[in-house]
Scaffold this motif. Structure first.
Motif, PDB file in Angstrom:
ATOM      1  N   VAL A  84       1.611   3.618   1.576  1.00 53.63           N
ATOM      2  CA  VAL A  84       1.371   5.058   1.489  1.00 53.63           C
ATOM      3  C   VAL A  84      -0.116   5.356   1.682  1.00 53.63           C
ATOM      4  N   LEU A 123      -0.550   5.449   5.204  1.00 47.35           N
ATOM      5  CA  LEU A 123      -0.007   6.693   5.736  1.00 47.35           C
ATOM      6  C   LEU A 123      -0.992   7.843   5.511  1.00 47.35           C
ATOM      7  N   THR A 174       5.707   2.335   5.284  1.00 41.56           N
ATOM      8  CA  THR A 174       6.294   3.277   4.338  1.00 41.56           C
ATOM      9  C   THR A 174       7.764   3.503   4.665  1.00 41.56           C
TER      10      THR A 174
END
Lengths: 1085, 462
Positions: free
Chosen positions: B46, B49, B424
């Motif tokens: 994450v 991301l 993710t």
């Protein structure tokens, strides 16, 4: 009950003075919150609450929309009540005028749109500049809109202009300043007016009139890049303190000692046009062209165009001139003069040069850019011996473009230091606190002058020392004139009212002198004065017009008045002292590193520092921009290794450069190095005119600290003239890495050969060293069909070679699945079929076309960081290729713009069809449709497509990505003043779109409309692209291929023509004529 | 159904699994609290991301000028990453479609994860054509939608437009195929779940009941989709290769590109499958379903495709010489010996030389070597695209325009960011869906389980 008698009431609540009533009635809008309102509905139990909710939602959205869009920008377009005749919205008006900046001159046409000057074109009526321009002329229109311009008359205290911060803030006003200056002046005041060369007879007259009131006034002229020795020598030899009229077109053999006459020396536009007449190949069967030999150290623009370059160290130039004199004298049977001598190898070359010159007696020309009196005297003597006076140079129409004497400014400094100057006036262009070797002394001496006034339009180092600045107008706002050559007058008329509260220097001087020649309350005193002066001085020189009014209007229309003297030029007896001259020439240094300082085509002596078009124009030879870079010699050690002085810039092909400390006479400064072919070992070079420190007052200006100031390194010679070289220079090992190496093209060559010291083999040098591992493929670069070149004596072979290669290309291109020929015949035979022709023999690489293109097409300026990242936006660039021997190569310049391929590779790869082909053969770019995939740019074999990486035009809604050009406080182009220069016919591109040369499609459209309105067929002259009109030598011709009688069609019929990369079958529309040089091999020995 | 007993066939399912055990093993990761390893991995993913979102926002906000591309090299890391991610996607389709048609039973252990990888890789790939646009907000211009501008259509000649169709078709078919396979497995999870989870899984399994009709339709649909997906394996990367092959730039303009790109895509795709499978089987303890036999088979594919790619590289060099065309010759000299020589060495070393280790069976079955090789191949294939794109563009026809390019932090962060995006998606996938196709594995238990086949078959049959 409280009611005044006579008031009107609307109900008993009012009469009863009910507080609730008053509260509610005082509110203009009845306020009831939405929730309350909805709540009430719910309380009332009505079933319409959802409908009402939707109603309020609808109203709310509608109101929000209206509110969001109700701020309509105020449009100040007001129609004319009475329309001026000269202004038709959408139609350009041209005014003939003159570009005059110190000694630089060009007769011009100013293109204005809706009252704004937006472009400068050459005036073809002038026999001096013949419609040509230079990069500086093209860029001058941008200086009009310089955000650093001084907005009005101001006092200066401690170097700071005493004025409110905002540009339109109120200063003290002309009346106050005039009074303060006038009160400081007494009739006996020793006033000195310091100026660069003044070409204007009217300005000189104004100074004379000023002198009437203040008889102790002296006008002193100096040029920051000086031609003083040349003028002094001519005075001593012929009694003519001027620059002669050089006829390069009549010379079969031209020898130039460091005179950059195509780029910067005296009158380059004029000389370039004349020079090129003898350089074109008109008939390959009977070819003839002049031979040009340049003797110099640094490779100048002119030197790069020469057939042969004889390399000497800067300190050896005097010895070289003397050697030539002695050799020519020997051939003429005259005794040799004693003086410094050259090393044997160089002396041999000079001897061969003398023989070459002697064969062309009376049709040769020797010029020198040297600022040494003895050397210039010897050059005159050589021309006398060769019988060139009256043939290739004379004084009949002598050039008046350089009048400055170094002694003028040096004498002034001494006078000032002795406290013998009461007032000093600095005319526009004079910047002695910066641009002379004794600048520091000037600064000290200035403290002893009680009154110092500057006429500068833009702050400079000298303005900061003054007490007052009374800015003159930009030349595009001025009335004026010029006499660039004897008998050649040129008028200057304003193309726009003064943008700021400025006043012409002539008017200021006359006002302070209380002269009656400018009547009080005159609307245009400068014009009245100019007209009066012309009536008395110029009008009597002619017989064609009986009345002055008709004469004036004729001259104003044409922009020029030429009154050449007919008959043979008188030949003056040579009265120079050759033996004294021989003793005056510079003394060669035995050893050590030498540096030459030279002027570049873009920056001049530094007065163009604030012009980003010029700052961004890459130097023609070094291909660097935004600064001056120390040119260091390159040597090839065989194999795959180049080395350079101190092994600088070993990773230049990766875009990396070194910073070194350059130290001369104990003064040391860091400079960035650039490798340079054509420099002798032990010589380096650095350009003048960079490193200005004061160029604006509104925070940091964009001309500040670009490059390195070299003036402190200059010195004076025994005759008091500035010396543009220095010996015993020291270049340190790299001290830092340059992270902004703004070089648009590295030292790539096209067939530079050399002998491998180990194997003795002749090898292609640049090509070998472009590889990181191993050696490259011989021919991988040199056999590309980009440049064809040959010596004059190999012309038949070249014609044959081109024919062979073109036949082969045609054969390759015939193997296609698509019936392109049928298509072409069908498609383009109907109407126009645009094409261009570029003569590589006429192109001297001066860059005028590049700047003209920027001006015409609103091409953005990106700044040093972005150029260093290869983000330059130029639509038209001039590629430079070296060829020949790597120690001393020849150069070919190739203007490269969109080739408007009829089978364009960019067109079919665009996913959204943003770049289609027109039925007239144009490759068009639809900016609105472009989404910026950049595939077209990848697939362009000529790499002419440019992408807007950032918001270069400052057009985005958010200012977050507006790149600064030079760390200036207001990003260039963000100010509305700068945006006035934009051409309204050309879209300003936003970030994220591709752009490229359009063949000036707006001009094509205009030409088509003109022809249509006049009910006739279009002629080639109706459409001339910006680059074409800018070119001083006519190297670029644009036109319609289908017009059999057109200028272009004639140009296309030349066996030396070729198409770049013809074999890849893209069907380019640009034809080039192969480069031919007239190299004399015996001079290489 | 009697079990075909073969002493020669390596078992594809070990551990003597029963049908129930299979369900337990594969469905349980979706039902348990995530492990620490998963949580740490997810935090990293994450973060990646977030980095991606930040650097893409930066790019759009500032402009493509935040990258170091220039007037000569107009594509760099962006399109390199695009091709790399598209290529990675290919293994999933190859495994699920072509191996299904060829009845390769070993595919069942890895096809689910490989298909998921395909989808996530294509999602990552699809980012780049969008964010590399100068004006992404007008990106819809690339779609042939009815409009009032004439109407103004897209340019059907442009390979970039073909890309749009190829990638979107590929993504659609891949998602359909993957989801179709998931339906009965979601039903299995549903049957074990309670409460809200049960409702959700009931919804996503479309109310699967496991009736014979359902199974029959499911089989038919799988076959139809496999038939649709098979040409895509070949066509998508062929079309991606057209981005280069249809140009006029020497080094791009090459007819060998379509097969060479497809081979390269499968090569890199299998390498990525290996990277993921080796990690997944370890973390989710799926060693019994993704066995050494699977890994061995995939290494064979890597060896074969790697060698095809190697032959292609050599062919390019030979043809450049043989063509006698100086621009082509220079382009390839420049690739090997120009300023980007290091990327050519990286490409050759990682893609051609290093996979030769897989001629040895021992190495093919060595988990550590396999993992290392899979990373090598991924790096090598990235270099291959970089060599093709940046090296070629840096030095084309006119030497005056030659340039050199290295990325800015933004470009590097976008690449790292897509790894975050991919991870993710993948980590969420292994939490919510059976990572091995339960129904299909059960289908081969009788002819692939170690209690039925292999040298140790029937030894402990109960």
């Amino acid at each position: 009950m409280k009611n005044k008698q006579g008031d009107v009431w609307i109900g008993d609540a009012q009469l009863a003075n009910d507080p609730v009533y008053w509260q509610e009635s005082n509110q203009e809008f009845h306020s009831l919150s939405m929730t309350d309102f909805l709540g009430e509905e719910e309380v009332s139990g009505g079933s319409s609450s959802r409908r009402d909710f939707l109603k309020y939602l609808g109203f709310g959205l509608g109101a929000a929309t209206v509110a969001a869009s109700c701020e309509i920008p105020v449009r100040k377009a007001i129609p004319y009540v009475v329309k001026p005749d000269a202004i038709v919205p959408g139609v350009a008006t041209y005014y003939a005028s003159s570009f005059v900046q110190g000694g630089d001159y060009c007769s011009i046409l100013v293109k204005t749109r809706e009252g704004r000057p937006i472009k400068i074109e050459g005036n073809s009526l002038s026999s001096v500049t013949r419609g040509g321009t230079s990069a500086r002329v093209q860029a001058a229109v941008l200086s009009l809109y310089d955000t650093s311009r001084i907005a009005g008359p101001f006092r200066i205290r401690k170097g700071v202009i005493d004025k409110p911060a905002s540009r339109n803030g109120k200063g003290p006003g002309w009346a106050v300043i005039d009074e303060e200056i006038r009160s400081s002046l007494k009739p006996g005041s020793r006033i000195r007016i310091l100026a660069p060369t003044i070409q204007s007879p009217t300005t000189l007259q104004a100074i004379t009139d000023f002198t009437v009131a203040f008889p102790q006034t002296k006008l002193l002229m100096y040029d920051a890049v000086s031609a003083a020795a040349l003028i002094q020598a001519n005075e001593a030899c012929f009694g003519q303190a001027v620059v002669p009229d050089y006829h390069f077109e009549k010379a079969a053999c031209i020898v130039s000692f460091e005179a950059d006459f195509l780029g910067t020396w005296i009158s380059p536009i004029e000389y370039a046009a004349k020079y090129v007449t003898n350089r074109r190949i008109h008939d390959v069967k009977k070819p003839s062209m002049s031979r040009h030999i340049q003797v110099e150290s640094h490779i100048s623009l002119t030197g790069s165009n020469a057939d042969n370059r004889i390399q000497v160290k800067p300190s050896e130039l005097g010895a070289a001139i003397l050697a030539l004199y002695n050799a020519v004298a020997g051939l003429s049977g005259l005794p040799a003069q004693n003086g410094p001598s050259l090393p044997a190898a160089k002396a041999r070359k000079i001897k061969a040069l003398a023989t070459e010159l002697f064969q062309h007696k009376g049709e040769s020309l020797v010029v020198s850019g040297s600022n040494n009196l003895g050397e210039q005297t010897l050059v005159n003597a050589i021309n006398v011996l060769l019988g060139n006076y009256g043939q290739t140079l004379d004084f009949q129409h002598a050039s008046l473009q350089r009048k400055g004497l170094d002694s003028a400014v040096n004498g002034l400094i001494d006078e000032m230091a002795r406290g013998e100057v009461d007032a000093l006036f600095l005319m526009e262009g004079a910047n002695p606190a910066w641009d002379i070797p004794r600048a520091a002394e000037f600064v000290r001496a200035a403290a002893k002058v009680p009154l110092k006034v500057s006429f500068a339009t833009v702050p400079n180092e000298s303005t900061a020392l003054c007490d007052f600045v009374t800015p003159t107008n930009h030349f595009l706002e001025s009335w004026g004139d010029a006499e660039p050559k004897r008998g050649h007058f040129s008028l200057m008329q304003p193309a726009i009212s003064p943008l700021f509260d400025t006043r012409q220097a002539e008017v200021s001087l006359l006002t302070w002198a209380g002269s009656n020649k400018i009547p009080a309350g005159a609307e245009q005193p400068a014009m009245d004065y100019l007209m009066a002066n012309w009536e008395t001085q110029v009008f009597p020189k002619q017989a064609r017009f009986a009345g002055f009014r008709a004469f004036w209007e004729h001259c104003l229309h044409d922009g020029i008045f030429e009154n050449p003297v007919s008959g043979n030029a008188p030949v003056f007896a040579f009265a120079g002292d050759v033996s004294k001259a021989a003793s005056q020439v510079r003394k060669p240094e035995a050893s050590g590193l030498e540096i030459s300082f030279f002027e570049t085509v873009n920056m001049g002596n530094g007065q163009y520092a604030n012009n980003p078009w010029l700052a961004e124009l890459a130097d023609p030879v070094a291909r660097t921009s935004w600064g001056n870079y120390l040119a260091v010699p390159v040597t090839w050690n065989g194999g795959n290794r180049f080395s350079s002085l101190n092994n600088l810039n070993p990773r230049e092909i990766y875009g990396e450069a070194d910073i070194v400390d350059l130290s001369i006479n104990g003064r040391s400064k860091p400079v960035t190095a650039v490798r340079q072919f054509g420099l002798l070992k032990d010589t380096v070079a650095l350009a003048l005119g960079y490193g200005r420190s004061v160029t604006g007052y509104m925070g940091k200006a964009l001309g500040n600290e670009v490059g390195v100031n070299v003036y402190p390194w200059l010195s004076l010679d025994e005759q008091g003239n500035t010396r543009y070289y220095a010996a015993q220079a020291q270049v340190s090992e790299p001290v830092a890495k340059e992270d902004l190496f703004a070089c648009v093209q590295y030292h790539h060559a096209m067939g530079v050969t050399g002998k491998d010291p180990e194997t003795g083999e002749t090898l292609n040098v640049d090509e070998k060293t472009s590889m990181a591992l191993g050696s490259g493929y011989q021919g991988g670069i040199v056999d590309r069909s980009i440049i064809y070149k040959a010596s004059l004596n190999e012309l038949p072979e070249l014609v044959h070679h081109i024919e062979e290669k073109r036949t082969e290309a045609a054969k390759l291109n015939s193997k296609t699945l698509y019936p392109i020929d049928e298509y072409t015949d069908h498609q383009f035979s109907q109407g126009h079929w645009w094409a261009m022709h570029v003569d590589l023999n006429a192109c001297i690489g001066c860059g005028a076309c590049s700047v003209a293109c920027m001006a015409e097409n609103n091409v953005p300026v990106v700044g040093k960081r972005e150029v260093g990242r290869h983000h330059e936006m130029s639509w038209l660039r001039i590629d430079r290729y070296f060829f020949g021997k790597y120690e001393n190569p020849n150069t070919v310049y190739q203007p490269m713009m969109c080739q408007h391929c009829d089978n364009a590779p960019c067109e079919n790869v665009c996913p959204v069809a943003a770049t289609p082909h027109s039925s007239e053969g144009l490759n068009q770019m639809t900016y609105n449709r472009c989404i910026g995939t950049r595939y077209c740019a990848n697939n362009c074999p000529y790499k002419v497509r440019r992408f807007n990486w950032l918001d270069y035009t400052k057009a985005d809604l958010f200012a977050v990505n507006e790149p600064q050009v030079n760390g200036e406080s207001l990003p260039f182009g963000a100010d509305n003043l700068t945006r006035m220069v934009l051409n309204p016919d050309v879209t300003v591109r936003s970030r994220g779109v591709i752009e490229k040369c359009s063949f000036c499609v707006q001009r094509i459209q205009e030409g088509k409309l003109t022809a249509k309105k006049e009910g006739r067929a279009l002629q080639d002259n109706d459409v001339r692209t910006a680059c074409q009109t800018a070119c001083p030598t006519g190297a670029i011709v644009f036109g319609d291929r289908n017009n059999a009688q057109g200028d272009l069609t004639r140009k296309l019929d030349n066996p030396l023509n070729y198409i770049v990369l013809e074999e890849i079958g893209v069907r380019s529309s640009v034809n080039y004529t192969a480069k031919v040089i007239n190299r004399e091999e015996s001079l290489d020995a | 159904m009697s079990a075909p007993v073969s002493a020669l066939r390596e078992p594809l399912i070990t551990g003597q699994k029963t049908y129930h055990a299979i369900t337990e093993d594969i469905c349980s990761p979706t039902e348990k609290t995530p492990t620490t390893a998963w949580v740490i991995a997810f935090i990293c993913a994450v973060s990646g991301l977030a980095l991606y979102v930040f650097s893409v926002t930066w790019t759009i906000w500032v402009g493509i000028g935040s990258w170091n591309l220039n007037r000569t090299i107009n594509w760099g890391w962006d399109i390199t990453n695009f091709v790399w991610w598209v290529g990675i996607g290919h293994a999933g389709t190859l495994i699920s479609a072509i191996l299904l048609l060829f009845r390769q039973k070993w595919r069942t252990g890895v096809n689910r994860a490989a298909e998921a990888m395909t989808i996530f890789a294509v999602i990552c790939a699809g980012q780049f054509p969008l964010i590399h646009m100068g004006r992404i907000w007008l990106g819809f211009f690339i779609l042939p939608y009815p409009n009032t501008r004439g109407p103004l259509w897209v340019n059907f000649n442009s390979p970039l437009l073909w890309d749009v169709f190829a990638i979107s078709t590929y993504l659609t078919v891949s998602i359909l195929f993957w989801y179709t396979g998931l339906v009965p497995d979601f039903a299995t999870v549903r049957d074990r779940a309670k409460g809200l989870r049960r409702k959700i899984y009931n919804f996503v399994s479309f109310g699967w009941t496991g009736s014979a009709k359902h199974w029959q339709r499911w089989e038919s649909l799988s076959l139809v989709l496999a038939g649709l997906a098979t040409p895509l394996v070949l066509s998508v990367h062929t079309i991606v290769s057209f981005d280069f092959a249809t140009s006029v730039i020497p080094g791009w303009h090459t007819t060998i590109f379509p097969p060479y790109f497809v081979a390269g895509a499968i090569f890199s795709g299998f390498a990525m499958v290996q990277t993921l499978m080796l990690t997944t089987r370890k973390v989710l303890k799926l060693e019994d379903y993704i066995t050494l036999e699977h890994i061995d088979s995939m290494n064979k594919v890597i060896l074969a495709t790697g060698s095809i790619v190697g032959v292609a590289y050599l062919t390019e060099l030979f043809i450049a010489w043989y063509s006698g065309y100086i621009y082509e010759q220079f382009a390839f000299y420049n690739r090997v010996m120009g300023p980007y020589f290091w990327s050519y060495i990286g490409m050759m070393g990682c893609n051609v030389l290093s996979p030769q280790i897989f001629w040895s069976k021992r190495m093919r079955r060595n988990l550590f070597v396999t993992f290392l090789m899979s990373i090598f191949v991924n790096i090598g294939m990235w270099f291959e695209r970089f060599v093709i794109i940046a090296t070629t563009l840096a030095r084309d026809y006119l030497p005056t325009s030659w340039s050199y390019y290295s990325p800015t932090w933004v470009e590097v962060c976008i690449f790292i960011g897509t790894l975050g995006l991919f991870s993710t998606c993948y980590l969420i996938f292994i939490r919510v869906a059976p990572v091995v196709a339960v129904a299909e594995v059960k289908g081969i238990l009788k002819n692939g389980g170690d209690q039925y086949v292999g040298p140790k078959a029937n030894q402990s049959h109960h």
